[in-house]
Write an enzyme that holds these catalytic residues in place. Structure first.
Site, PDB file in Angstrom:
ATOM      1  N   ASP A 294       0.842  -1.204   0.000  1.00  0.00           N
ATOM      2  CA  ASP A 294       0.000   0.000   0.000  1.00  0.00           C
ATOM      3  C   ASP A 294       0.874   1.251   0.000  1.00  0.00           C
ATOM      4  OD1 ASP A 294      -2.193   1.667   0.146  1.00  0.00           O
ATOM      5  OD2 ASP A 294      -2.475   1.406   2.295  1.00  0.00           O
ATOM      6  N   GLU A 328      -2.457  10.269  -0.913  1.00  0.00           N
ATOM      7  CA  GLU A 328      -3.739   9.560  -0.886  1.00  0.00           C
ATOM      8  C   GLU A 328      -4.132   9.196   0.534  1.00  0.00           C
ATOM      9  OE1 GLU A 328      -6.398   6.071  -0.682  1.00  0.00           O
ATOM     10  OE2 GLU A 328      -4.316   6.197  -0.026  1.00  0.00           O
ATOM     11  N   GLU A 329      -3.148   8.832   1.360  1.00  0.00           N
ATOM     12  CA  GLU A 329      -3.446   8.253   2.662  1.00  0.00           C
ATOM     13  C   GLU A 329      -4.116   9.221   3.633  1.00  0.00           C
ATOM     14  OE1 GLU A 329      -3.546   5.315   3.303  1.00  0.00           O
ATOM     15  OE2 GLU A 329      -2.006   4.189   2.253  1.00  0.00           O
ATOM     16  N   ASP A 356      -4.506  -0.004  -6.235  1.00  0.00           N
ATOM     17  CA  ASP A 356      -4.330   0.372  -4.832  1.00  0.00           C
ATOM     18  C   ASP A 356      -5.007  -0.653  -3.928  1.00  0.00           C
ATOM     19  OD1 ASP A 356      -3.736   1.691  -2.488  1.00  0.00           O
ATOM     20  OD2 ASP A 356      -5.309   3.204  -2.697  1.00  0.00           O
ATOM     21  N   HIS A 426      -1.531  -0.849   6.373  1.00  0.00           N
ATOM     22  CA  HIS A 426      -1.233   0.212   7.355  1.00  0.00           C
ATOM     23  C   HIS A 426      -0.495  -0.297   8.592  1.00  0.00           C
ATOM     24  CE1 HIS A 426      -4.831   2.852   5.783  1.00  0.00           C
ATOM     25  NE2 HIS A 426      -3.932   2.569   4.850  1.00  0.00           N
TER      26      HIS A 426
END
Length: 470
Positions: A294, A328-329, A356, A426
């Site tokens: 990711d 993006e996060e 993604d 994450h």
């Protein structure tokens, strides 16, 4: 005579379509062969993950990633490579977080936590308070301020294990991470602990973005994720000991926005240069691991699409553009900036594809489009059957390409097998060793094959072969 001409026309059209189908099969076979035997995606990911590492928005590592990917794209001999400036948030984690559960008898058990992205810090001495466990915002409201004020709210709604679509399971509980602090602060909570978004039981806390919306700074409370094993432990202890307390300390900080960049490269179309096909992933990642799944995987797969076009000497009819989106996060600033400038310039994005969802074995795509265009892509499904690509469904595309949506274009998302994705998402184990080289290369080839077909046929459905313009 008229009937004979009609039959001849039908024969000619049939022969042309058969020849084109054979050509498509041959090109796609070459795409897969080259990606699997002479690919570059795994090599790029190795450097991005192991030499640069986690690429938190606004960080030095993010800057290194921008420079590295720009340089690598320039080596491909594309028509143009450039950086698109975008202001991004800069949040820093600080020293490692620390937490424990304290029984009413004073015994402590250390547990694994991490601050959620965007959270404020605890006071220097940390926060210790009794705990209120809830599974929904509705339950929180039912308890009210009388039962919550001065306590730590523990959100413990797990991902729904019986859902085969794991992103659906993620979507079913991620609101407690994103808005948990805002909701708990309404009732005077002193902090928030959220069960990690993870389908398995392990000791790894999973971070992710959260928001305070328009909550004043002095009302903002610290928010952290707790590992699934420790969430189970905390829940069990609370059932046995209602006087148990939770302590945590974190040192994160939100700094001023800084300038970063989207990295963009393109091959100019030979026939329809104003029709743009975009493929991309997001260059930023969280900081606990190195962001290989990711979204390092999506970044290098998208770069590989253009490399395969060049290596195989495929001259695109339409402009093929790779965009490596920043932020993006925790903000989506890169995706929004790209779409904003595209609109200002009047660019015609006919198709956009995002990767993604990790570097696992590709299963297919989800499409955001009208019925006519979806029927078109279904007609291509047999071309993917030899590669075990079977999932062609309507659905979401990707957060970064979403702002490009129009009534006539097609947005798509690569859909790899997702059963293991949230084991890494994450968390500190989102690392290069968790990515399988062959799976990554299969994903890159699958994306390239779809881009090739959209470049060949455009987005107009083939309802009448005699009107085919390409």
């Amino acid at each position: 005579m008229k009937l004979s001409r009609t039959l001849l026309l039908v024969f000619v059209i049939s022969a042309i379509l058969q020849f084109q189908a054979q050509t498509d099969e041959a090109v796609i076979k070459d795409i897969y062969k080259t990606s699997l035997t002479n690919g570059n995606s795994y090599q790029w990911l190795d450097y991005l993950s192991n030499q640069i590492g986690g690429r938190l928005s606004g960080s030095y590592n993010a800057e290194l990633a921008v420079n590295y990917t720009k340089t690598e794209l320039e080596k491909l001999g594309l028509t143009k490579v450039w950086l698109q400036p975008v202001m991004v948030p800069k949040w820093v984690r600080g020293a490692k977080e620390y937490a424990y559960i304290e029984s009413s008898e004073g015994k402590t058990t250390t547990v694994n936590i991490c601050a959620l992205g965007g959270s404020v810090a605890t006071p220097g001495i940390g926060v210790k308070a009794e705990v209120v466990e809830v599974k929904s915002f509705e339950e929180l409201a039912t308890l009210g301020e009388a039962n919550i004020k001065g306590k730590i709210v523990f959100y413990n709604r797990p991902m729904q294990a019986d859902l085969i679509q794991t992103f659906q399971a993620y979507g079913g509980c991620v609101n407690q991470r994103y808005k948990g602090a805002v909701e708990a602060a309404k009732y005077g909570a002193t902090g928030v602990i959220v069960r990690s978004m993870n389908l398995r039981l392990d000791d790894l806390p999973h971070t992710g973005s959260m928001t305070y919306e328009d909550l004043p700074n002095d009302k903002r409370i610290p928010s952290a994720a707790i590992s699934t094993n420790d969430a189970e432990l905390l829940s069990s202890m609370l059932k046995l000991d209602t006087g148990a307390k939770f302590y945590f300390r974190q040192h994160c900080k939100q700094l001023k926005d800084v300038q970063s960049y989207n990295v963009i490269g393109e091959i100019k179309g030979s026939e329809y240069p104003d029709e743009i096909i975009t493929v991309g992933g997001h260059l930023d990642s969280w900081d606990l691991g190195d962001g290989s799944h990711d979204d390092g995987a999506g970044v290098v797969q998208s770069m590989e699409v253009l490399r395969l076009f060049k290596v195989l000497n495929i001259t695109p009819k339409r402009t093929i553009r790779v965009v490596l989106f920043m932020n993006e996060e925790n903000g989506l600033r890169g995706g929004k900036k790209y779409a904003e400038e595209a609109k200002t310039k009047g660019e015609n994005h006919i198709f956009a594809l995002e990767s993604d969802a990790g570097g696992f074995t590709p299963r297919g795509f989800s499409f955001d489009c009208n019925d006519a265009n979806f029927n078109q892509v279904l007609s291509w499904k047999p071309l993917f059957k030899p590669y075990l690509i079977h999932y062609f469904e309507k659905g979401g595309s990707g957060a970064d390409v979403g702002p490009l949506k129009s009534e006539t274009n097609v947005l798509a998302g690569l859909r790899p097998d997702s059963q293991r994705y949230f084991d890494h998402h994450h968390a500190s184990n989102d690392t290069f060793d968790a990515v399988n080289k062959r799976e990554l290369e299969l994903g890159a080839a699958t994306m390239t094959a779809l881009v090739y077909l959209y470049d060949t046929y455009g987005v107009n459905p083939i309802s009448n072969p005699s009107t085919l313009k390409d």
